[in-house]
Design a protein around this motif. Structure first.
Motif, PDB file in Angstrom:
ATOM      1  N   GLY A 288       0.769  -1.084   0.025  1.00 25.37           N
ATOM      2  CA  GLY A 288      -0.037   0.035  -0.071  1.00 25.37           C
ATOM      3  C   GLY A 288       0.973   1.193  -0.074  1.00 25.37           C
ATOM      4  O   GLY A 288       0.451   2.153  -0.680  1.00 25.37           O
ATOM      5  N   VAL A 289       1.830   1.435   0.803  1.00 25.30           N
ATOM      6  CA  VAL A 289       2.796   2.482   0.868  1.00 25.30           C
ATOM      7  C   VAL A 289       3.207   2.687  -0.445  1.00 25.30           C
ATOM      8  O   VAL A 289       3.468   4.179  -0.830  1.00 25.30           O
ATOM      9  N   GLN A 290       3.605   1.791  -1.205  1.00 25.85           N
ATOM     10  CA  GLN A 290       4.287   1.920  -2.924  1.00 25.85           C
ATOM     11  C   GLN A 290       2.914   3.063  -3.334  1.00 25.85           C
ATOM     12  O   GLN A 290       3.247   3.831  -4.234  1.00 25.85           O
ATOM     13  N   GLU A 291       1.651   2.679  -3.292  1.00 27.88           N
ATOM     14  CA  GLU A 291       0.775   3.565  -4.034  1.00 27.88           C
ATOM     15  C   GLU A 291       0.655   4.798  -3.345  1.00 27.88           C
ATOM     16  O   GLU A 291       0.504   5.633  -4.052  1.00 27.88           O
ATOM     17  N   GLU A 292       0.485   4.774  -1.992  1.00 26.16           N
ATOM     18  CA  GLU A 292       0.401   6.275  -1.455  1.00 26.16           C
ATOM     19  C   GLU A 292       1.233   7.178  -1.688  1.00 26.16           C
ATOM     20  O   GLU A 292       1.113   8.418  -2.010  1.00 26.16           O
ATOM     21  N   SER A 293       2.546   6.515  -1.850  1.00 24.61           N
ATOM     22  CA  SER A 293       3.779   7.519  -2.229  1.00 24.61           C
ATOM     23  C   SER A 293       3.780   8.147  -3.320  1.00 24.61           C
ATOM     24  O   SER A 293       4.160   9.235  -3.859  1.00 24.61           O
ATOM     25  N   THR A 294       3.260   7.325  -4.530  1.00 18.44           N
ATOM     26  CA  THR A 294       2.894   7.605  -5.937  1.00 18.44           C
ATOM     27  C   THR A 294       2.160   8.734  -5.912  1.00 18.44           C
ATOM     28  O   THR A 294       2.183   9.790  -6.916  1.00 18.44           O
ATOM     29  N   TYR A 295       0.897   8.420  -5.228  1.00 17.14           N
ATOM     30  CA  TYR A 295      -0.215   9.529  -5.320  1.00 17.14           C
ATOM     31  C   TYR A 295       0.504  10.826  -4.685  1.00 17.14           C
ATOM     32  O   TYR A 295      -0.076  11.943  -5.094  1.00 17.14           O
ATOM     33  N   LEU A 296       1.277  10.712  -3.722  1.00 18.39           N
ATOM     34  CA  LEU A 296       1.616  12.135  -3.057  1.00 18.39           C
ATOM     35  C   LEU A 296       2.938  12.586  -3.606  1.00 18.39           C
ATOM     36  O   LEU A 296       3.510  13.490  -3.362  1.00 18.39           O
ATOM     37  N   ASP A 297       3.682  11.820  -4.675  1.00 26.24           N
ATOM     38  CA  ASP A 297       4.743  12.363  -5.372  1.00 26.24           C
ATOM     39  C   ASP A 297       6.024  12.090  -4.323  1.00 26.24           C
ATOM     40  O   ASP A 297       6.848  13.144  -4.228  1.00 26.24           O
ATOM     41  N   ILE A 298       6.058  11.238  -3.582  1.00 27.31           N
ATOM     42  CA  ILE A 298       7.231  11.204  -2.454  1.00 27.31           C
ATOM     43  C   ILE A 298       8.147   9.803  -2.830  1.00 27.31           C
ATOM     44  O   ILE A 298       7.559   8.793  -3.267  1.00 27.31           O
ATOM     45  N   PRO A 299       9.522  10.049  -2.948  1.00 24.50           N
ATOM     46  CA  PRO A 299      10.221   8.907  -3.364  1.00 24.50           C
ATOM     47  C   PRO A 299      10.142   7.647  -2.422  1.00 24.50           C
ATOM     48  O   PRO A 299       9.807   7.869  -1.204  1.00 24.50           O
ATOM     49  N   CYS A 300      10.077   6.529  -3.053  1.00 28.43           N
ATOM     50  CA  CYS A 300       9.525   5.153  -2.461  1.00 28.43           C
ATOM     51  C   CYS A 300      10.532   4.227  -2.624  1.00 28.43           C
ATOM     52  O   CYS A 300      10.909   3.990  -3.925  1.00 28.43           O
ATOM     53  N   LEU A 301      11.400   3.878  -1.881  1.00 32.69           N
ATOM     54  CA  LEU A 301      12.688   2.718  -1.901  1.00 32.69           C
ATOM     55  C   LEU A 301      11.990   1.448  -1.483  1.00 32.69           C
ATOM     56  O   LEU A 301      11.807   1.278  -0.299  1.00 32.69           O
ATOM     57  N   THR A 302      11.584   0.755  -2.357  1.00 34.53           N
ATOM     58  CA  THR A 302      10.765  -0.755  -1.914  1.00 34.53           C
ATOM     59  C   THR A 302      11.877  -1.860  -2.128  1.00 34.53           C
ATOM     60  O   THR A 302      12.590  -2.280  -2.810  1.00 34.53           O
ATOM     61  N   LEU A 303      12.077  -2.328  -0.780  1.00 31.89           N
ATOM     62  CA  LEU A 303      12.915  -3.557  -0.483  1.00 31.89           C
ATOM     63  C   LEU A 303      12.584  -4.683  -0.843  1.00 31.89           C
ATOM     64  O   LEU A 303      12.315  -5.562   0.002  1.00 31.89           O
ATOM     65  N   ARG A 304      12.229  -5.016  -2.243  1.00 26.83           N
ATOM     66  CA  ARG A 304      11.739  -6.346  -2.583  1.00 26.83           C
ATOM     67  C   ARG A 304      12.259  -6.363  -4.010  1.00 26.83           C
ATOM     68  O   ARG A 304      12.810  -5.527  -4.810  1.00 26.83           O
TER      69      ARG A 304
END
Length: 365
Positions: A288-304
Motif C-alpha cells: 500500500g505504501v508504494q501506492e500512497e507515495s506515488t499518489y503524493l509524489d514522494i520517493p519510495c524505496l521498496t526493498l523487494r
C-alpha cells in the motif's frame, strides 16, 4: 428487500480499503452493508485504532480468528465465516486485497454459490514464494467480479484467460481512503509529535519474511538504515514480527540507541499518513505504501525483488531496491535526483462512487 452485502476486513491494509466502500454503500437505500472482521490482526494497534480513524462502526460480525500458520488462519476463517453465511446469507461478498482471509472468504462464497467480488483484483508479482501471490491467484480464479485498480491488472487477468465480462477497472480505493481523511491527516501534525521536521525525514516499514526472517539480510538492512539515518533522520514504525526478529538477532539495541533513528510501535492510519505525506522519502516492503507515495509524489524505496504494483514504478515514484543498495538510493533522493512520477488513471479519490455504480447495476437496483 435491500441487497445484503458482506464487506470483509482482516488486516490493516484491508481497513483502509473497506472504509470508503462501507461509507458509500451505507448511504444507498437499496443496500444493506455489513462489516465482517475476521480478526486476522488481533493487536489493538494493528486493527481497532484503524476502525476508529476511518469512522467505521463495530463490526456486525467478528470471527476472532487471530494469528497462526497460513493453514490455521485460512481454515479458521473458512469455518467461522461459513457459519455466518449459513445463518445470515448475503447477496454479495466483497473481499479486498491479498491476505489469507481474502482467499478464505472467497472460497466460502464460491462453495455456497454466493457471488464474490474481489476489490484490488489482477495484481501479480510473479513470485509464488509470496503467500500473498497465492491468495491473489486463488481469489481471482473463483471470484465472480474482479474490480481492478490499473491497466496492468486487467492485462494480467486477460492473460490468465479471465472472461472480459468479469473484469471491471474501477481505480485505486486507497486514494479514496486518503481523501476521506485528508483534513484530519493535515491537522494531525504527527511529525511534530515525534520531533521530526516536515520534509526532512524518512519513514521506514519492514515486515516481509524475505527481509526480516533471515539474520544476514536483516543485519545488512540494519547497517544500511543506520548509515542512511546519518543522511536523513528516520522514523521506523516497527511491526511486531520485525521487532521480534530484531530482538532474536541482537539488532534492536543498535537501532534504539542510534541518534537519528526514531523507533515506534505500528501507527494507525491518520498519524501514519501524516508522517508519510510530510516525509522526504519512504523505505518499505509494503504494498500500500508504494501506492500512497506515488499518489503524493514522494520517493519510495521498496526493498523487494518484485512488486505486484508495477504501475508505481513505470508511472510513479517507486523503485525496487536491493538491501545492499539502500544507502546509495537514499543519497540519490537527498541530492534531489529522484524522478518525479504522475498519478495513474482513476487514482482520483472517486473509486468508491464507481463501486456503488457497478454493484447497483449488477444487483439490478
Amino acid at each position: 428487500m435491500p441487497t445484503t452485502v458482506h464487506l470483509i476486513a482482516a488486516a490493516r491494509p484491508n481497513f483502509m480499503k473497506v472504509a470508503p466502500v462501507y461509507h458509500a454503500l451505507k448511504r444507498e437505500p437499496w443496500c444493506d452493508v455489513k462489516l465482517v472482521h475476521t480478526g486476522q490482526h488481533y493487536d489493538a494497534n494493528m486493527s481497532d485504532a484503524f476502525f476508529q480513524d476511518l469512522g467505521l462502526p463495530a463490526p456486525d460480525f467478528h470471527l476472532g480468528v487471530g494469528s497462526g500458520s497460513h493453514a490455521e488462519q485460512t481454515g479458521g476463517v473458512m469455518i467461522a465465516y461459513e457459519k455466518i453465511c449459513l445463518s445470515d446469507r448475503p447477496d454479495w461478498i466483497i473481499v479486498v486485497g491479498d491476505v489469507n482471509s481474502t482467499a478464505a472468504c472467497a472460497m466460502v462464497g464460491a462453495k455456497l454459490l454466493i457471488p464474490v467480488i474481489h476489490l484490488e483484483a489482477g495484481l501479480r508479482s510473479g513470485d509464488r514464494r509470496m503467500p500473498e501471490e497465492t491468495n491473489r491467484l486463488v481469489t481471482d480464479a473463483i471470484a465472480d467480479l474482479l474490480w481492478t485498480p490499473s491497466p496492468d491488472a486487467d492485462e494480467n487477468l486477460r492473460r490468465e484467460g479471465v472472461a472480459e465480462e468479469r473484469i471491471e477497472r474501477i481505480g485505486n480505493i486507497m486514494m479514496d481512503s486518503y481523501e476521506l481523511l485528508r483534513d484530519r491527516i493535515t491537522r494531525e501534525n504527527a511529525p511534530a509529535a515525534h520531533g521530526l521536521t516536515p520534509g526532512n525525514y524518512g519513514v521506514v516499514t519492514l515486515h516481509r519474511p524475505s527481509n526480516v526472517d533471515d539474520k544476514a539480510t536483516l543485519t545488512l538492512l540494519v547497517e544500511q538504515l543506520l548509515k542512511a539515518s546519518e543522511l536523513v533522520p528516520l522514523f521506523f514504525a516497527v511491526h511486531p514480527r520485525t521487532r521480534k526478529r530484531l530482538e532474536d538477532f541482537g539488532l534492536l539495541t543498535q537501532l534504539q540507541t542510534a541518534p537519528h533513528m526514531t523507533l515506534a510501535e505500528p501507527v494507525s492510519y491518520v498519524p501514519f499518513m501524516s508522517l508519510v505525506s510530510n516525509a522526504k522519502l519512504v523505505i518499505t516492503d509494503s504494498g500500500g505504501v508504494q501506492e500512497e507515495s506515488t499518489y503524493l509524489d514522494i520517493p519510495c524505496l521498496t526493498l523487494r525483488d518484485n512488486t505486484e504494483r508495477p504501475i508505481t514504478v513505470t508511472e510513479g515514484t517507486n523503485r525496487l531496491v536491493k538491501p545492499e543498495h539502500l544507502l546509495e538510493n537514499v543519497a540519490t533522493v537527498m541530492r534531489g535526483e529522484w524522478p518525479h512520477g504522475r498519478r495513474p488513471d482513476l487514482w482520483d479519490g472517486q473509486t468508491a462512487a464507481r463501486i456503488v455504480k457497478s454493484l447497483k447495476k449488477r444487483s439490478g437496483n
